[in-house]
Design a protein around this motif. Structure first.
Motif, PDB file in Angstrom:
ATOM      1  N   ASN A  39      29.987  37.542  53.653  1.00 41.51           N
ATOM      2  CA  ASN A  39      30.632  37.660  52.371  1.00 41.51           C
ATOM      3  C   ASN A  39      30.177  36.604  51.453  1.00 41.51           C
ATOM      4  O   ASN A  39      29.994  35.358  51.791  1.00 41.51           O
ATOM      5  CB  ASN A  39      31.979  37.459  52.531  1.00 41.51           C
ATOM      6  N   TRP A 232      41.315  56.555  41.492  1.00 43.08           N
ATOM      7  CA  TRP A 232      41.007  55.484  41.018  1.00 43.08           C
ATOM      8  C   TRP A 232      41.427  55.433  39.266  1.00 43.08           C
ATOM      9  O   TRP A 232      41.981  54.389  39.011  1.00 43.08           O
ATOM     10  CB  TRP A 232      39.567  55.148  41.047  1.00 43.08           C
ATOM     11  N   GLY A 236      44.749  53.805  40.392  1.00 47.71           N
ATOM     12  CA  GLY A 236      44.190  52.515  41.051  1.00 47.71           C
ATOM     13  C   GLY A 236      44.500  52.243  42.455  1.00 47.71           C
ATOM     14  O   GLY A 236      44.261  50.883  42.850  1.00 47.71           O
ATOM     15  N   GLY A 237      45.118  53.041  43.002  1.00 47.19           N
ATOM     16  CA  GLY A 237      45.569  52.886  44.586  1.00 47.19           C
ATOM     17  C   GLY A 237      47.065  52.255  44.673  1.00 47.19           C
ATOM     18  O   GLY A 237      47.567  52.453  45.764  1.00 47.19           O
ATOM     19  N   GLY A 238      47.526  52.054  43.591  1.00 44.72           N
ATOM     20  CA  GLY A 238      49.098  51.799  43.662  1.00 44.72           C
ATOM     21  C   GLY A 238      50.067  52.655  43.405  1.00 44.72           C
ATOM     22  O   GLY A 238      49.523  53.875  43.609  1.00 44.72           O
ATOM     23  N   TYR A 241      50.521  49.880  48.025  1.00 47.46           N
ATOM     24  CA  TYR A 241      49.262  50.599  48.851  1.00 47.46           C
ATOM     25  C   TYR A 241      49.548  52.128  48.986  1.00 47.46           C
ATOM     26  O   TYR A 241      48.783  52.884  49.383  1.00 47.46           O
ATOM     27  CB  TYR A 241      49.523  50.283  50.329  1.00 47.46           C
ATOM     28  N   ARG A 244      46.558  54.075  48.134  1.00 47.57           N
ATOM     29  CA  ARG A 244      45.306  53.245  48.452  1.00 47.57           C
ATOM     30  C   ARG A 244      44.842  54.134  49.973  1.00 47.57           C
ATOM     31  O   ARG A 244      44.969  53.758  50.974  1.00 47.57           O
ATOM     32  CB  ARG A 244      45.600  51.950  48.884  1.00 47.57           C
ATOM     33  N   TRP A 251      36.333  50.523  48.956  1.00 52.15           N
ATOM     34  CA  TRP A 251      35.850  50.009  47.544  1.00 52.15           C
ATOM     35  C   TRP A 251      36.459  48.564  47.122  1.00 52.15           C
ATOM     36  O   TRP A 251      35.459  47.593  47.138  1.00 52.15           O
ATOM     37  CB  TRP A 251      36.049  50.897  46.394  1.00 52.15           C
ATOM     38  N   LYS A 252      37.645  48.406  47.515  1.00 51.77           N
ATOM     39  CA  LYS A 252      38.063  46.933  47.023  1.00 51.77           C
ATOM     40  C   LYS A 252      37.917  46.056  47.979  1.00 51.77           C
ATOM     41  O   LYS A 252      37.476  45.116  47.664  1.00 51.77           O
ATOM     42  CB  LYS A 252      39.880  47.297  47.243  1.00 51.77           C
ATOM     43  N   PHE A 255      33.556  45.609  47.145  1.00 53.77           N
ATOM     44  CA  PHE A 255      33.329  45.289  45.759  1.00 53.77           C
ATOM     45  C   PHE A 255      34.098  44.664  44.895  1.00 53.77           C
ATOM     46  O   PHE A 255      33.680  43.763  44.034  1.00 53.77           O
ATOM     47  CB  PHE A 255      32.896  46.387  44.867  1.00 53.77           C
ATOM     48  N   GLU A 256      35.469  44.220  45.476  1.00 52.11           N
ATOM     49  CA  GLU A 256      36.116  43.247  44.888  1.00 52.11           C
ATOM     50  C   GLU A 256      36.283  42.105  45.656  1.00 52.11           C
ATOM     51  O   GLU A 256      36.243  40.868  45.090  1.00 52.11           O
ATOM     52  CB  GLU A 256      37.758  43.835  44.924  1.00 52.11           C
ATOM     53  N   LYS A 257      36.373  42.239  46.881  1.00 46.92           N
ATOM     54  CA  LYS A 257      36.606  41.036  47.703  1.00 46.92           C
ATOM     55  C   LYS A 257      35.331  40.449  48.691  1.00 46.92           C
ATOM     56  O   LYS A 257      35.229  39.600  49.078  1.00 46.92           O
ATOM     57  CB  LYS A 257      37.588  41.299  48.911  1.00 46.92           C
ATOM     58  N   ARG A 258      34.130  41.538  48.435  1.00 43.24           N
ATOM     59  CA  ARG A 258      32.802  41.260  48.923  1.00 43.24           C
ATOM     60  C   ARG A 258      32.842  41.020  50.290  1.00 43.24           C
ATOM     61  O   ARG A 258      31.754  40.252  50.824  1.00 43.24           O
ATOM     62  CB  ARG A 258      32.467  40.075  48.042  1.00 43.24           C
ATOM     63  N   TYR A 259      33.725  41.798  51.116  1.00 41.00           N
ATOM     64  CA  TYR A 259      33.370  41.846  52.418  1.00 41.00           C
ATOM     65  C   TYR A 259      32.334  42.836  52.861  1.00 41.00           C
ATOM     66  O   TYR A 259      32.758  43.811  53.286  1.00 41.00           O
ATOM     67  CB  TYR A 259      34.763  41.817  53.094  1.00 41.00           C
ATOM     68  N   TYR A 260      31.262  42.679  53.031  1.00 45.69           N
ATOM     69  CA  TYR A 260      30.239  43.550  53.000  1.00 45.69           C
ATOM     70  C   TYR A 260      30.184  43.850  54.386  1.00 45.69           C
ATOM     71  O   TYR A 260      29.950  44.927  54.789  1.00 45.69           O
ATOM     72  CB  TYR A 260      28.658  42.979  52.574  1.00 45.69           C
TER      73      TYR A 260
ATOM     74  N   ASP B  79      31.500  45.658  38.470  1.00 44.70           N
ATOM     75  CA  ASP B  79      30.955  46.716  39.357  1.00 44.70           C
ATOM     76  C   ASP B  79      29.430  46.506  39.160  1.00 44.70           C
ATOM     77  O   ASP B  79      28.597  46.232  40.059  1.00 44.70           O
ATOM     78  CB  ASP B  79      31.534  47.947  39.370  1.00 44.70           C
ATOM     79  N   HIS B 219      50.724  46.777  35.094  1.00 46.29           N
ATOM     80  CA  HIS B 219      50.034  47.985  35.940  1.00 46.29           C
ATOM     81  C   HIS B 219      50.038  47.736  37.284  1.00 46.29           C
ATOM     82  O   HIS B 219      49.898  46.511  38.006  1.00 46.29           O
ATOM     83  CB  HIS B 219      48.781  47.879  35.486  1.00 46.29           C
ATOM     84  N   THR B 220      50.552  48.621  38.125  1.00 40.26           N
ATOM     85  CA  THR B 220      50.681  48.593  39.485  1.00 40.26           C
ATOM     86  C   THR B 220      49.521  48.957  40.526  1.00 40.26           C
ATOM     87  O   THR B 220      49.674  49.068  41.659  1.00 40.26           O
ATOM     88  CB  THR B 220      51.760  49.303  40.010  1.00 40.26           C
ATOM     89  N   GLY B 221      48.486  48.968  39.610  1.00 37.33           N
ATOM     90  CA  GLY B 221      47.072  49.387  40.658  1.00 37.33           C
ATOM     91  C   GLY B 221      45.808  48.950  39.843  1.00 37.33           C
ATOM     92  O   GLY B 221      44.832  49.204  40.184  1.00 37.33           O
ATOM     93  N   HIS B 222      46.073  47.963  39.111  1.00 36.22           N
ATOM     94  CA  HIS B 222      44.923  47.006  38.256  1.00 36.22           C
ATOM     95  C   HIS B 222      45.355  45.524  38.424  1.00 36.22           C
ATOM     96  O   HIS B 222      46.442  45.180  38.145  1.00 36.22           O
ATOM     97  CB  HIS B 222      44.989  47.447  36.864  1.00 36.22           C
ATOM     98  N   GLY B 432      37.535  36.550  43.011  1.00 34.52           N
ATOM     99  CA  GLY B 432      37.625  38.077  43.394  1.00 34.52           C
ATOM    100  C   GLY B 432      38.391  38.198  44.525  1.00 34.52           C
ATOM    101  O   GLY B 432      39.250  38.857  44.582  1.00 34.52           O
ATOM    102  N   ALA B 433      37.794  37.504  45.626  1.00 37.51           N
ATOM    103  CA  ALA B 433      38.374  37.921  47.071  1.00 37.51           C
ATOM    104  C   ALA B 433      39.870  37.451  47.075  1.00 37.51           C
ATOM    105  O   ALA B 433      40.739  38.204  47.663  1.00 37.51           O
ATOM    106  CB  ALA B 433      37.532  37.205  47.910  1.00 37.51           C
ATOM    107  N   ARG B 435      42.017  37.014  44.538  1.00 37.69           N
ATOM    108  CA  ARG B 435      42.805  37.811  43.665  1.00 37.69           C
ATOM    109  C   ARG B 435      43.036  39.244  44.308  1.00 37.69           C
ATOM    110  O   ARG B 435      44.330  39.896  44.288  1.00 37.69           O
ATOM    111  CB  ARG B 435      42.115  37.907  42.424  1.00 37.69           C
ATOM    112  N   TYR B 443      51.778  44.135  42.642  1.00 32.96           N
ATOM    113  CA  TYR B 443      51.960  45.529  42.623  1.00 32.96           C
ATOM    114  C   TYR B 443      53.564  45.930  43.100  1.00 32.96           C
ATOM    115  O   TYR B 443      54.097  46.740  42.611  1.00 32.96           O
ATOM    116  CB  TYR B 443      50.990  46.457  43.247  1.00 32.96           C
ATOM    117  N   LEU B 470      36.651  32.767  54.604  1.00 34.95           N
ATOM    118  CA  LEU B 470      35.416  32.578  53.744  1.00 34.95           C
ATOM    119  C   LEU B 470      35.280  31.069  54.250  1.00 34.95           C
ATOM    120  O   LEU B 470      34.049  30.539  53.420  1.00 34.95           O
ATOM    121  CB  LEU B 470      35.876  32.669  52.437  1.00 34.95           C
TER     122      LEU B 470
END
Lengths: 293, 474
Positions: A39, A232, A236-238, A241, A244, A251-252, A255-260, B79, B219-222, B432-433, B435, B443, B470
């Protein structure tokens, strides 16, 4: 054999080259990354090898990931069943003649040519609380409150409806092509023997359509298991969950949390599960087809 | 012919004027790069649109360097930009750096050191442009040694917006007093906010108006909802830095954090209890939709990002509430204002961003010119009016800005005078991770699937797990 087909291999080589570059190389890279703890947001952002099973062992106990797989399978089963039923009905209807048939066929096919992200936008504009017409109409005429931002069941079923709207035409057209190509002799024989329409459908049409059905089911199953774009855009997945699905979850995580590393392992594991599901389905359908022969 | 001559003279004059009287320098500096196209990516906000629609064209006319700015959605922006910088592909010559992600970018060495770049290339240093002209907001884009890695293009605070016309109605005032036993005024406490929200929801319905008591960016998905909670609601209740203990990187109370502490739970309870009084689109609203809802007259009060405040208050083409908007600081819990004034806390989010140059850019020198053009004093006033943002000290005193300030009920003055009470995001490289770990719980609380208490207990555990993963916890 190779030397006899030099020209063939030469002609195939660009395709093979492209397949290797866009298919095999990324696959093996993802497989490789999946063995690492990685990460870039971490104190140590480098790739750390902690054993081949590190990420996979973690996934087995990752409730959110496992739930997302179950949610995706549930979604696929529901949409596949409904799309196949509806698609078969529509295909059978389109075999007969009725007024404005060509117009209907054209309009019915339109969703197919729309990009998934646009389908999501259309449904969002149509269903968003306060602004979309659907919640207003449902409230005014049926007293029903549609608010998928708050209601998990509504969110799930809204995605199901959206997928059915988008992909049923594909099922219809494929089945229509299959139905149009069926030989007529078995039907004539069945009628002479006194079979009714239901018996003809169950004992003649469906068995003869098995090869087409297998193709449709595989394509739709694989597509629905990897759904992302429309969801999406719409939810948005909500909420929480509720929608999701595994594609969005990966993806989350990536690309959001960067757990590659973990995300790569998720992708590989999910690919494996998809292949296993398809293989089981294929085996069952083929063995059934053989037993009916 | 005379018209043509006039147009030519006017163009030359305007180019000279907008270049601070240094048009010749810009022309010469841009000459080696003329015909180059700089590709940038930013969030589609009013300030971003001004940069793409106005500044890019002016810059091209002046230097011959084309700027193509891709203004897109917030998540798409990150992204694309991050993937480009990670892959070192060089698609983008400049990227938007939101204040909260700068620590991540600096940590990963994505950005070109602008201070150093200009020092090493004196020929590129534009006359009349100084990084000292910026407000202290530029400090967020400096490293430990004071070098600048991003040129601020927007900075604004999230304010309490209210409808002066609704709050001023005599029938509303009388009805409110009869119902609640005190006078109807814009909220200075959370209880009052809740009462106002409840009151106006019913009042609007009785009057046949399509309006509700308050905005909720729910927003419950953003991530917009998580941001509203962590950056606006929670700090105003006295919960800072996401409730993370900055020494131990723990967020659960039992480990020394505050994310599931009393203040956090009070804040989330307050916020979620506003939902019945928010427009029905609240649970599908990000910051943009909140701005649009308020501009459409669908809320009596609310937290609104400053980038939207100016146009809501002044642009009659887009807003139905021009001339009816009041601006104030949002209410805070007892003690919070004192902590903020002494620098030991903050009352909300000082939002904004900068343009930075990725190392992967193939046109670093030409982009340096563009960023200096962005930094020029000349167009700051028009930019402030178009986007509700101010990044330069002198912009506050510009007559055009002062005129809009008056129309916008003193929004710019409020930012100038109270900006120090606000703060940017905490300096978490794992922003980011972290949040992302909290999102689903917020949500769920908004959707009513979890109580606020359950949600925050879950959120702090998830966040702690991320920080442990981390390597931030000992």
């Amino acid at each position: 054999m190779f030397s006899n087909n030099k020209k063939g291999w030469l002609l195939l080589s660009p395709t093979i080259f492209i397949l290797i570059i866009v298919g095999l190389v990324p696959f093996f890279y993802v497989l490789y990354v999946g063995f690492f703890k990685w990460n870039p947001l971490a104190v140590d952002p480098s790739m750390q090898f902690e054993g081949f099973g590190f990420n996979y062992r973690r996934l087995i106990f990752d409730g959110v990931f496992l739930e997302s797989i179950w949610r995706s399978i549930k979604f696929s089963v529901v949409t596949l069943t409904l799309e196949l039923s509806l698609g078969f009905l529509l295909a059978l209807s389109l075999l007969s003649s009725f007024p404005f048939k060509k117009f209907f066929r054209g309009v019915h096919t339109l969703p197919l040519v729309i990009a998934p992200i646009v389908v999501g936008s259309i449904f969002k504009l149509f269903t968003v609380q306060g602004l979309g017409p659907l919640p207003h109409l449902l409230k005014d005429y049926f007293g029903y409150t549609l608010n998928y931002g708050m209601n998990a069941d509504q969110a799930f079923w809204m995605i199901v409806i959206m997928d059915i709207w988008h992909w049923t035409p594909f099922v219809t057209l494929t089945l229509l092509a299959g139905l149009s190509a069926l030989p007529q002799d078995p039907y004539e024989s069945a009628k002479i023997d006194g079979a009714n329409n239901f018996q003809i459908f169950v004992y003649i049409t469906i068995p003869m359509m098995v090869p087409v059905l297998i193709v449709v089911i595989f394509i739709r199953l694989m597509d629905s298991l990897k759904i992302v774009d429309e969801v999406w855009m719409l939810t948005g997945g909500g909420p929480g969950y509720a929608t999701r699905f595994t594609g969005i979850h990966i993806w989350k995580e990536v690309f959001e949390k960067r757990y590659y590393g973990l995300g790569s392992a998720m992708s590989i594991l999910y690919l494996y599960i998809t292949i296993v599901i398809c293989w089981i389905l294929y085996s069952v359908m083929v063995s059934r087809g053989k037993s009916e022969d | 012919m005379r018209k043509l001559l006039f147009a030519l003279v006017a163009t030359i004059f305007s180019f000279s004027a907008m270049a601070g009287g240094h048009a010749e320098w810009w022309k010469n500096a841009g000459a080696p790069y003329a015909g180059t196209t700089l590709q940038g990516i930013a969030e589609n906000t009013p300030p971003g649109q001004f940069a793409g629609d106005v500044l890019a064209k002016e810059f091209e006319a002046l230097t011959g360097i084309k700027v193509r700015l891709e203004n897109t959605s917030w998540d798409q922006m990150y992204d694309k930009a991050i993937k480009d910088m990670e892959a070192n592909s060089g698609i983008y010559d400049f990227v938007y750096i939101e204040q909260d992600i700068v620590y991540d970018y600096l940590n990963r060495d994505f950005l070109v050191n602008i201070t150093e770049g200009l020092a090493n290339n004196p020929d590129l240093q534009a006359p009349g442009v100084s990084l000292d002209d910026f407000t202290t907001f530029i400090d967020y884009f400096k490293d430990g040694s004071g070098d600048v890695f991003g040129v601020p293009m927007e900075a604004f605070i999230k304010v309490y917006l209210y409808r002066k016309d609704l709050f001023g109605r005599a029938d509303a005032k009388a009805q409110f007093r009869a119902q609640y036993g005190y006078g109807l005024t814009p909220a200075t406490s959370f209880d009052q906010w809740r009462d106002n929200a409840e009151f106006f929801t019913h009042f609007c319905a009785e009057q046949g108006m399509e309006c509700w008591g308050t905005t909720v960016q729910g927003h419950t998905g953003h991530p917009a909802s998580t941001y509203e909670f962590l950056e606006s609601i929670a700090p105003s209740f006295g919960l800072y830095n996401w409730g993370v203990n900055m020494d131990s990187y723990q967020s659960c109370v039992e480990n020394g954090g505050q994310l599931n502490g009393g203040r956090a739970k009070a804040a989330l309870n307050f916020w979620t209890q506003l939902l019945p009084f928010a427009p029905p689109e609240a649970l599908q609203s990000t910051w943009s939709e909140v701005g649009s809802s308020f501009a459409a007259g669908r809320a009596a009060q609310g937290w609104v990002y400053g980038e939207n405040a100016a146009w809501i208050a002044t642009d009659a083409e887009k807003s139905a509430v021009v001339g009816k908007v009041g601006v104030m600081l949002p209410p805070t819990a007892p003690g919070v204002m004192t902590q903020a004034a002494s620098g030991n806390g903050y009352i909300g989010y000082f939002d904004g961003g900068a343009y930075g140059i990725p190392h992967s850019s193939k046109n670093i020198e030409a982009t340096m010119l563009w960023l200096q053009f962005v930094a020029m004093n000349d167009h700051q006033a028009d930019w402030a009016i178009a986007g509700g943002r101010i990044t330069h000290k002198d912009t506050y005193a510009d007559p055009k800005v002062m005129a809009v300030d008056e129309q916008a009920d003193g929004y710019f003055s409020l930012m100038r005078d109270t900006g120090f009470l606000y703060a940017g995001a905490p300096p978490f490289p794992f922003h980011g991770a972290g949040r992302g770990a909290i999102d689903p719980f917020i949500y769920s609380a908004l959707a009513g699937e979890m109580t606020p208490e359950e949600a925050l207990d879950g959120a702090c555990q998830a966040l702690d797990q991320v920080m442990a993963d981390l390597g931030y916890q000992d």
